[in-house]
Design a protein around this motif. Structure first.
Motif, PDB file in Angstrom:
ATOM      1  N   LEU B  16       0.833  -1.201   0.000  1.00  0.00           N
ATOM      2  CA  LEU B  16       0.000   0.000   0.000  1.00  0.00           C
ATOM      3  C   LEU B  16       0.869   1.254   0.000  1.00  0.00           C
ATOM      4  CD1 LEU B  16      -3.085   0.056   0.111  1.00  0.00           C
ATOM      5  CD2 LEU B  16      -2.914   0.567   2.525  1.00  0.00           C
ATOM      6  N   GLN B  17       1.854   1.262   0.893  1.00  0.00           N
ATOM      7  CA  GLN B  17       2.768   2.402   1.009  1.00  0.00           C
ATOM      8  C   GLN B  17       3.499   2.643  -0.313  1.00  0.00           C
ATOM      9  OE1 GLN B  17       3.464   4.350   3.690  1.00  0.00           O
ATOM     10  NE2 GLN B  17       5.119   5.479   2.705  1.00  0.00           N
ATOM     11  N   ARG B  19       2.571   1.815  -3.252  1.00  0.00           N
ATOM     12  CA  ARG B  19       1.697   2.297  -4.321  1.00  0.00           C
ATOM     13  C   ARG B  19       1.362   3.768  -4.165  1.00  0.00           C
ATOM     14  NH1 ARG B  19       0.002  -3.714  -4.879  1.00  0.00           N
ATOM     15  NH2 ARG B  19       1.387  -3.988  -6.639  1.00  0.00           N
ATOM     16  N   VAL B  20       1.271   4.234  -2.917  1.00  0.00           N
ATOM     17  CA  VAL B  20       1.066   5.674  -2.719  1.00  0.00           C
ATOM     18  C   VAL B  20       2.280   6.436  -3.229  1.00  0.00           C
ATOM     19  CG1 VAL B  20       0.827   7.475  -1.007  1.00  0.00           C
ATOM     20  CG2 VAL B  20      -0.490   5.411  -0.778  1.00  0.00           C
ATOM     21  N   GLU B  21       3.477   5.931  -2.879  1.00  0.00           N
ATOM     22  CA  GLU B  21       4.675   6.670  -3.288  1.00  0.00           C
ATOM     23  C   GLU B  21       4.882   6.578  -4.791  1.00  0.00           C
ATOM     24  OE1 GLU B  21       7.928   5.786  -0.686  1.00  0.00           O
ATOM     25  OE2 GLU B  21       6.662   6.221   1.058  1.00  0.00           O
ATOM     26  N   SER B  23       2.430   6.452  -6.925  1.00  0.00           N
ATOM     27  CA  SER B  23       1.478   7.373  -7.544  1.00  0.00           C
ATOM     28  C   SER B  23       1.993   8.803  -7.454  1.00  0.00           C
ATOM     29  CB  SER B  23       0.093   7.239  -6.916  1.00  0.00           C
ATOM     30  OG  SER B  23       0.109   7.664  -5.598  1.00  0.00           O
ATOM     31  N   GLN B  24       2.783   9.100  -6.411  1.00  0.00           N
ATOM     32  CA  GLN B  24       3.375  10.442  -6.333  1.00  0.00           C
ATOM     33  C   GLN B  24       4.364  10.660  -7.481  1.00  0.00           C
ATOM     34  OE1 GLN B  24       5.212  11.710  -2.544  1.00  0.00           O
ATOM     35  NE2 GLN B  24       6.818  12.527  -3.829  1.00  0.00           N
ATOM     36  N   TYR B  72      13.482   1.381  -1.804  1.00  0.00           N
ATOM     37  CA  TYR B  72      13.415   1.198  -3.253  1.00  0.00           C
ATOM     38  C   TYR B  72      14.204   2.312  -3.910  1.00  0.00           C
ATOM     39  CZ  TYR B  72       9.993   4.917  -2.897  1.00  0.00           C
ATOM     40  OH  TYR B  72       9.372   6.100  -2.637  1.00  0.00           O
ATOM     41  N   ASN B 101      -1.858   1.751 -11.372  1.00  0.00           N
ATOM     42  CA  ASN B 101      -1.349   1.861 -10.018  1.00  0.00           C
ATOM     43  C   ASN B 101      -2.474   2.114  -9.021  1.00  0.00           C
ATOM     44  OD1 ASN B 101       1.023   2.119  -8.237  1.00  0.00           O
ATOM     45  ND2 ASN B 101       0.223   4.177  -7.963  1.00  0.00           N
ATOM     46  N   ALA B 102      -3.456   2.937  -9.430  1.00  0.00           N
ATOM     47  CA  ALA B 102      -4.594   3.192  -8.542  1.00  0.00           C
ATOM     48  C   ALA B 102      -5.398   1.914  -8.335  1.00  0.00           C
ATOM     49  CB  ALA B 102      -5.476   4.294  -9.134  1.00  0.00           C
ATOM     50  N   PHE B 105      -3.587  -0.200  -5.911  1.00  0.00           N
ATOM     51  CA  PHE B 105      -3.814   0.335  -4.565  1.00  0.00           C
ATOM     52  C   PHE B 105      -5.123  -0.203  -4.005  1.00  0.00           C
ATOM     53  CE2 PHE B 105      -5.604   3.498  -1.726  1.00  0.00           C
ATOM     54  CZ  PHE B 105      -4.550   3.787  -0.884  1.00  0.00           C
ATOM     55  N   GLN B 106      -6.172  -0.164  -4.833  1.00  0.00           N
ATOM     56  CA  GLN B 106      -7.465  -0.689  -4.378  1.00  0.00           C
ATOM     57  C   GLN B 106      -7.363  -2.169  -4.035  1.00  0.00           C
ATOM     58  OE1 GLN B 106     -10.049   0.970  -3.635  1.00  0.00           O
ATOM     59  NE2 GLN B 106      -9.492   2.940  -4.497  1.00  0.00           N
ATOM     60  N   LEU B 109      -5.715  -2.522  -0.769  1.00  0.00           N
ATOM     61  CA  LEU B 109      -6.653  -2.088   0.258  1.00  0.00           C
ATOM     62  C   LEU B 109      -7.677  -3.185   0.547  1.00  0.00           C
ATOM     63  CD1 LEU B 109      -6.689   0.650   1.630  1.00  0.00           C
ATOM     64  CD2 LEU B 109      -8.405   1.388   0.013  1.00  0.00           C
ATOM     65  N   LEU B 112      -6.101  -5.911   2.595  1.00  0.00           N
ATOM     66  CA  LEU B 112      -5.963  -5.498   3.992  1.00  0.00           C
ATOM     67  C   LEU B 112      -7.309  -5.552   4.705  1.00  0.00           C
ATOM     68  CD1 LEU B 112      -3.549  -2.486   4.336  1.00  0.00           C
ATOM     69  CD2 LEU B 112      -3.448  -4.646   5.510  1.00  0.00           C
TER      70      LEU B 112
END
Lengths: 140, 126
Positions: B16-17, B19-21, B23-24, B72, B101-102, B105-106, B109, B112
């Motif tokens: 999850l982490q 994928r957030v990074e 997406s940034q 990474y 990537n989004a 992320f889903q 999620l 989890l």
């Protein structure tokens, strides 16, 4: 989690594309502007984009890459001289000077700018739904 | 043996982490799609997750070890077709990666959420 940084990135892209659309609008508005001398003729303006890397400690080396407008430059393409002795702005030789705006270029630029803007909007929307999903973690 | 949350969640919080990074980084690519000379970047998330996975497995053997950290490196993208201004971002491909990537992320999620509801069921004893 660095969602806020992504809003900054998308926001900077929207700001930069807005400046670009501003210059396109002003160029198109002045495409047929006439001047009495070569120096006073309208010259197309263009923004120059540059990447700004945010703080280095996150994202492994280079940080978030936002975009910024470094400046606005004038086109150095030659302005168009036309012989129009009846024009009230004509100089002693009967010449007037038209702007150096290329309207086809400007239209293409406008489409690219609005597409870039829309991309930033959809990035924001998608990040928003990712964040909402994360907020609901463990509720279902 | 008690319930260990970090053992139960496994690699998913890291995914999850990551994928957030990612997406940034992809958002940065998309923002700079018209910047001359910008070099598009991306994360090699397979190798990053593999590192986390292997250190999580190593951790199961030795007790009391700290949680592995997400490590990474960002790599530069090789464009399919180089552009004249030196920018290596390709709008369509980048948008597709961002959308993918989004979705990833889903997926993380959802995994989890399933783990959490499984643990909640075990705690309630239903």
């Amino acid at each position: 989690m660095s969602f806020n940084r992504i809003y900054d990135i998308a926001g900077s892209a929207m700001r930069a594309q807005t400046v670009r659309l501003d210059t396109v609008a002003s160029n198109l508005a002045n495409a047929d502007a006439v001047a009495g001398s070569e120096g006073a003729a309208y010259r197309a303006i263009k923004p120059v984009f540059q990447t700004v890397y945010q703080r280095v400690e996150d994202a492994g080396g280079l940080g978030a890459a936002t975009v910024d407008v470094a400046g606005v430059v004038q086109s150095n393409r030659n302005v168009e001289r036309r012989y129009e002795p009846d024009n009230p702005l004509a100089d002693g030789n009967g010449n007037v000077f038209y702007s150096n705006v290329n309207t086809v270029d400007e239209m293409a630029d406008m489409m690219a700018a609005s597409r870039g803007f829309e991309t930033a909007v959809s990035v924001m929307n998608r990040i928003g739904s990712m964040q909402q999903g994360l907020l609901r973690l463990g509720q279902s | 043996m008690g319930i260990s949350f970090d053992k139960a969640f496994g690699v998913h919080p890291y995914a999850l982490q990551l994928r957030v990074e990612r997406s940034q980084i992809l958002a940065g690519n998309l923002a700079n799609v018209d910047t001359p000379g910008y070099l598009a970047r991306d994360v090699d998330y397979q190798s990053a997750l593999r590192d986390v996975q292997s250190s999580l497995e190593g951790r199961a053997v030795q007790a009391g070890a700290s949680m592995p950290s997400l490590d990474y490196e960002t790599l530069y993208r090789v464009p399919l077709q180089p552009s004249e201004d030196g920018n290596t971002t390709e709008l369509g491909a980048e948008q597709a990666r961002f959308a993918g990537n989004a979705m990833d992320f889903q997926t993380s999620l959802t995994f989890l959420n399933m783990k959490i509801s499984g643990l909640a069921q075990a705690i309630r004893g239903e």
